[in-house]
Write an enzyme that holds these catalytic residues in place. Structure first.
Site, PDB file in Angstrom:
ATOM      1  CD  GLU A  70      -4.352   7.687  10.282  1.00 23.81           C
ATOM      2  OE1 GLU A  70      -3.907   8.736  10.772  1.00 23.81           O
ATOM      3  OE2 GLU A  70      -4.075   6.559  10.722  1.00 23.81           O
TER       4      GLU A  70
ATOM      5  CG  HIS B 241      -0.889   8.972   3.541  1.00 22.47           C
ATOM      6  ND1 HIS B 241      -1.055   7.621   3.751  1.00 22.47           N
ATOM      7  CD2 HIS B 241      -0.481   9.462   4.730  1.00 22.47           C
ATOM      8  CE1 HIS B 241      -0.737   7.305   5.007  1.00 22.47           C
ATOM      9  NE2 HIS B 241      -0.382   8.422   5.623  1.00 22.47           N
TER      10      HIS B 241
ATOM     11  NE  ARG C 262      -3.323   2.472   2.672  1.00 20.22           N
ATOM     12  CZ  ARG C 262      -3.168   3.309   3.698  1.00 20.22           C
ATOM     13  NH1 ARG C 262      -2.472   2.944   4.760  1.00 20.22           N
ATOM     14  NH2 ARG C 262      -3.735   4.498   3.687  1.00 20.22           N
TER      15      ARG C 262
ATOM     16  CD  GLU D  88      -1.289   3.973   8.149  1.00 12.55           C
ATOM     17  OE1 GLU D  88      -0.866   4.343   9.270  1.00 12.55           O
ATOM     18  OE2 GLU D  88      -1.539   4.758   7.225  1.00 12.55           O
TER      19      GLU D  88
ATOM     20  CG  ASN E 215      -4.975   3.557   8.792  1.00  7.03           C
ATOM     21  OD1 ASN E 215      -5.183   2.657   7.987  1.00  7.03           O
ATOM     22  ND2 ASN E 215      -4.507   4.731   8.449  1.00  7.03           N
TER      23      ASN E 215
HETATM   24  C1  NOJ Z   1      -1.039   6.921  10.536  1.00  5.17           C
HETATM   25  C2  NOJ Z   1      -0.636   7.693   9.329  1.00  5.17           C
HETATM   26  O1  NOJ Z   1      -1.465   7.347   8.243  1.00  5.17           O
HETATM   27  C3  NOJ Z   1       0.830   7.530   8.968  1.00  5.17           C
HETATM   28  O2  NOJ Z   1       1.146   8.491   8.022  1.00  5.17           O
HETATM   29  C4  NOJ Z   1       1.676   7.633  10.215  1.00  5.17           C
HETATM   30  O3  NOJ Z   1       3.047   7.601   9.930  1.00  5.17           O
HETATM   31  C5  NOJ Z   1       1.314   6.498  11.154  1.00  5.17           C
HETATM   32  N1  NOJ Z   1      -0.072   6.664  11.542  1.00  5.17           N
HETATM   33  C6  NOJ Z   1       2.158   6.437  12.429  1.00  5.17           C
HETATM   34  O4  NOJ Z   1       1.921   7.551  13.201  1.00  5.17           O
END
Ligand code: NOJ
Length: 486
Positions: free
Chosen positions: A202, A156, A112, A391, A330
């Protein structure tokens, strides 16, 4: 162990344990085989790893890429803890072939990554930059040539700065329309090879942190009504993008989102608390996931927001709730341990003790059962048929030791416990179809700069040397067996 064990007995026991360890591998192998029987993941389970464009690519001005809000933000003094930027990051833009090999060495069959909007549309407008697209096209070819399925995320967090300047970024519905145009373009040009697309990553982070608290780019501290409105525009962007992808992509292109769902868990798993956790999950995700999956803002959300509620039309809600093919979650820390309450809507959130254990990042509380309850409750509430854990992972203060190795035992501990709980969910039929470990390699961790390391490959940011950590071996071991031992 009885209380009256003497120091000598303890020493003896320790010695025996050491002998056992020395005689180890054969026994360990046997035990693992026996254990595996009940701890396997479904045979078609997708094992992957994840990254994002701004965090790894570098190449900030390469081949006509325009600036994003994160370029401007990181170059503003005082915004990033270690004063760093993503200008070079992991230099993945130049080293992507090598990085694809690293993914392959983990045994992953899926990756991903995210596409940088300002590489494709440098000024956030309608005219594409073919050279920007070309990078992702080459990356996708390289992945496929190595037997790795590409899973692309469209947003993102690296919004073209031009859109921020022109229309106020997510404050305006014009950004949602521009996003749909970009999404359609990606579908048209890449969906011959990219079959799975995530729209937004997110929303639950970048809207409050970027538009409310001023911590993330673009660093705004807007009143709550405007924050809610910006979130509404992101939900709208998601819905418009789903439609654009369906209109422009090849048949069979699958689309959904990747959300940091607010993780609500029963404090003690009584039926009443489990029901309370279900209500809490729906209400505490009312502003994004729930409106997408249910097509309306909940009564409690509207009542609670009062005059700060977003303004919206019935047509917008219809667009927002265009059906998705899957939901990406995530999952990191448990966010709310809840108990049943007599008061509507039926749950109380317990205060978190300051001694609750956390990983090296203070926000990353350790609650392995998050990986069980969150997908289980989400599947029930929204009747989901396909969930990806888009994630999961942890930071660690790991260092390269004199022997050139990185013994990140804390990350192995974290992964083992979370994966065991995820396996518990899949064994009960919760429809989690895949897992993407965050992250492939150490990278730019937003406001923390390069100080928080989330990779299973260590990156020396001076030399760009990648070194597999113990957790890389651990993850490969899990993938090879398609099983986890608790
Ligand atoms: C979620 C985020 O999508 C990612 O960019 C970030 O590095 C991780 N959490 C860890 O904090």
């Amino acid at each position: 162990m009885p209380n009256d064990v003497s120091r000598r007995d303890l020493a003896k026991l320790a010695g025996l344990a050491a002998m056992g360890a020395a005689a180890g591998p054969a026994h360990a192998e046997e035990a693992a085989v026996t254990d595996d029987a009940g701890r396997r993941f479904p045979s078609d389970f997708v094992w992957g790893t994840a990254t994002s464009s701004y965090q790894i690519e570098g190449g900030a001005t390469a081949d006509g890429r325009g600036p994003s809000i994160w370029d401007v933000f990181t170059h503003t003094p005082g915004k990033i803890e270690d004063g760093s930027t993503g200008d070079v990051a992991c230099d993945h833009y130049d080293r992507y072939k090598h990085d694809v090999r690293l993914i392959k060495e983990l045994g992953c069959r899926a990756y991903r990554f995210s596409i940088a909007w300002p590489r494709l549309f440098p000024d956030g407008g309608l005219t594409p930059n073919p050279k920007g697209l070309d990078f992702y096209s080459r990356l996708v070819d390289e992945l496929l040539a190595n037997g790795i399925e590409p899973y692309a995320t469209l947003y993102h967090w690296d919004l073209p700065q031009a859109l921020q300047d022109r229309v106020g970024g997510w404050r305006s519905a014009e950004t949602a329309a521009a996003f749909a145009h970009y999404a359609g373009y990606v579908a048209q040009t890449l969906s011959d090879r990219v079959k799975t697309i995530f729209t937004i990553n997110e929303c639950g982070r970048f809207i409050p942190f970027g538009y409310g608290l001023g911590i993330d780019a673009p660093g705004l501290k807007l009143p709550q009504q405007e924050v809610n409105q910006a979130r509404h525009h992101v939900a709208l962007a998601h819905g418009l993008a789903v439609q654009a992808i369906r209109a422009k992509g090849r048949a069979g292109t699958r689309v959904g989102m990747a959300e940091n769902i607010t993780a609500c868990l029963p404090a003690i798993d009584t039926p009443e608390n489990i029901r309370a956790a279900e209500i809490a999950t729906r209400e505490m995700n009312a502003g994004f996931l729930n409106v997408i999956l249910e097509g309306r803002y909940t009564d409690a959300f509207l009542a609670w927001s009062g005059k700060d509620a977003p303004t919206f039309t019935a047509d917008e809600l219809k667009t927002i709730s265009t059906p998705v093919d899957f939901v990406g979650l995530n999952i990191y820390a448990p966010q709310a341990y809840v108990v049943a309450s007599e008061r509507a809507p039926g749950f109380d959130v317990l205060p978190m003790p300051s001694s609750f254990p956390h990983m090296s990042s203070p926000w990353l509380l350790v609650g392995p059962e998050t990986a069980y309850w969150v997908p289980k409750l989400a599947a029930k509430i929204w009747n989901l048929k396909t969930i990806y854990i888009t994630e999961n992972g942890t930071s660690s203060d790991d260092k390269v030791t004199a022997d050139g190795k990185v013994h990140d035992l804390d990350r192995v501990m974290y992964l083992r416990n979370y994966l065991a709980q995820l396996q518990r969910a899949t064994s009960e039929g919760v429809p989690v179809k895949g897992y993407f470990l965050w992250s492939l390699m150490d990278n730019f961790e937003w406001v923390f700069g390069y100080k928080q390391r989330f990779g299973v490959y260590h990156v020396d940011f001076d030399t760009q040397l990648r070194t597999p950590k113990l957790s890389a071996s651990y993850y490969r071991h899990v993938i090879t067996r398609n099983a986890v031992s608790a």
